[in-house]
Write a protein that holds these residues in place. Structure first.
Motif, PDB file in Angstrom:
ATOM      1  N   ILE A  54     -37.405   1.550 -21.879  1.00  0.00           N
ATOM      2  CA  ILE A  54     -36.879   0.245 -22.628  1.00  0.00           C
ATOM      3  C   ILE A  54     -38.027   0.019 -23.937  1.00  0.00           C
ATOM      4  N   LEU A  55     -39.245   0.106 -23.507  1.00  0.00           N
ATOM      5  CA  LEU A  55     -40.171   0.224 -24.594  1.00  0.00           C
ATOM      6  C   LEU A  55     -39.861   0.772 -25.830  1.00  0.00           C
ATOM      7  N   ARG A  56     -39.757   2.197 -25.429  1.00  0.00           N
ATOM      8  CA  ARG A  56     -39.586   3.166 -26.712  1.00  0.00           C
ATOM      9  C   ARG A  56     -38.029   3.009 -27.539  1.00  0.00           C
ATOM     10  N   THR A  57     -37.061   2.450 -26.437  1.00  0.00           N
ATOM     11  CA  THR A  57     -35.839   2.113 -27.354  1.00  0.00           C
ATOM     12  C   THR A  57     -35.447   0.926 -27.884  1.00  0.00           C
ATOM     13  N   TYR A  58     -36.009  -0.171 -27.270  1.00  0.00           N
ATOM     14  CA  TYR A  58     -35.801  -1.595 -27.594  1.00  0.00           C
ATOM     15  C   TYR A  58     -37.133  -2.531 -28.295  1.00  0.00           C
TER      16      TYR A  58
END
Length: 223
Positions: A54-58
């Motif tokens: 989630i951190l890397r994507t959003y």
């Protein structure tokens, strides 16, 4: 005081395991990515339904709420598991074990293999931390004190997670021995949780050995 009977134990164990698994199956990464980004995080990066992806994507905001949800469900599941054991025991002593370990194991299983999301979940790190905080606050504190600085030093979350899973049963046993508490049951379930956590990081271990694992700040789409 009368000890928990075999029938009471298996009834409590089944109810605690079932409740914890259903709680664990609530995948906050999937829910948050769908609600806030109209997307499914499992279609990106590592394909895992976890905070790191989630951190890397959003970004950080959605990662924070995902982390809060995953950690929180570990806490809730262990608390509920203990309540179930107390209710089923109906005044009997719960023998020489903590029923929260059963709930803890199954909430992590639910996170890894969520019933509601086609059994495709995350790796269970934050759910495991929530479980650990409830099961043994001292062991939780020691691991956090050791691992958090290590994460910022090596900048590899997966390596820190693997080390945390490795030392969890060791520290659990040491703390129980020092405090003169029975350790066999706690050791058994901590080994199961540890083994599952390490197994879920098997692809990360391969990348660590190859020197290709993701580090903070690196522009890479795989975990």
């Amino acid at each position: 005081m009368e000890l928990l009977s075999t029938g009471q134990f298996w009834t409590a164990a089944f109810l605690a395991a079932a409740a914890a698994y259903l709680i664990g199956s609530v995948s906050f990464a999937v829910i948050i990515s769908r609600l806030c980004a109209q997307d499914d995080v499992r279609a990106h990066g590592s394909g895992n339904a976890g905070m790191t992806n989630i951190l890397r994507t959003y970004g950080k905001k959605l990662a924070f709420f995902t982390a809060l949800g995953d950690f929180g469900k570990g806490v809730v599941a262990v608390a509920l598991g203990r309540i179930i054991f107390r209710l089923v025991a109906d005044g009997a002593a719960p023998a020489l074990f903590d029923g929260g370990y059963i709930a803890g194991l199954f909430v992590i299983l639910g996170h890894v293999f969520p019933l509601y999301f086609h059994f495709k979940g995350g790796k269970g790190v934050l759910a495991s931390l929530g479980v650990l905080m409830m099961l043994n606050p001292l062991v939780f504190s020691i691991i956090v004190i050791l691992i958090v600085p290590f994460v910022f030093w090596v900048k590899i979350v997966s390596l820190a997670s693997i080390i945390g899973f490795l030392i969890f049963p060791v520290l659990t046993t040491i703390v129980n021995l020092v405090s003169r508490k029975p350790y066999q049951f706690d050791l058994f379930f901590s080994l199961l949780i540890s083994a599952m956590g390490i197994w879920m990081h098997r692809t990360n271990i391969k990348r660590l050995l190859n020197g290709t694992e993701y580090k903070f700040g690196a522009k890479k789409t795989t975990e």
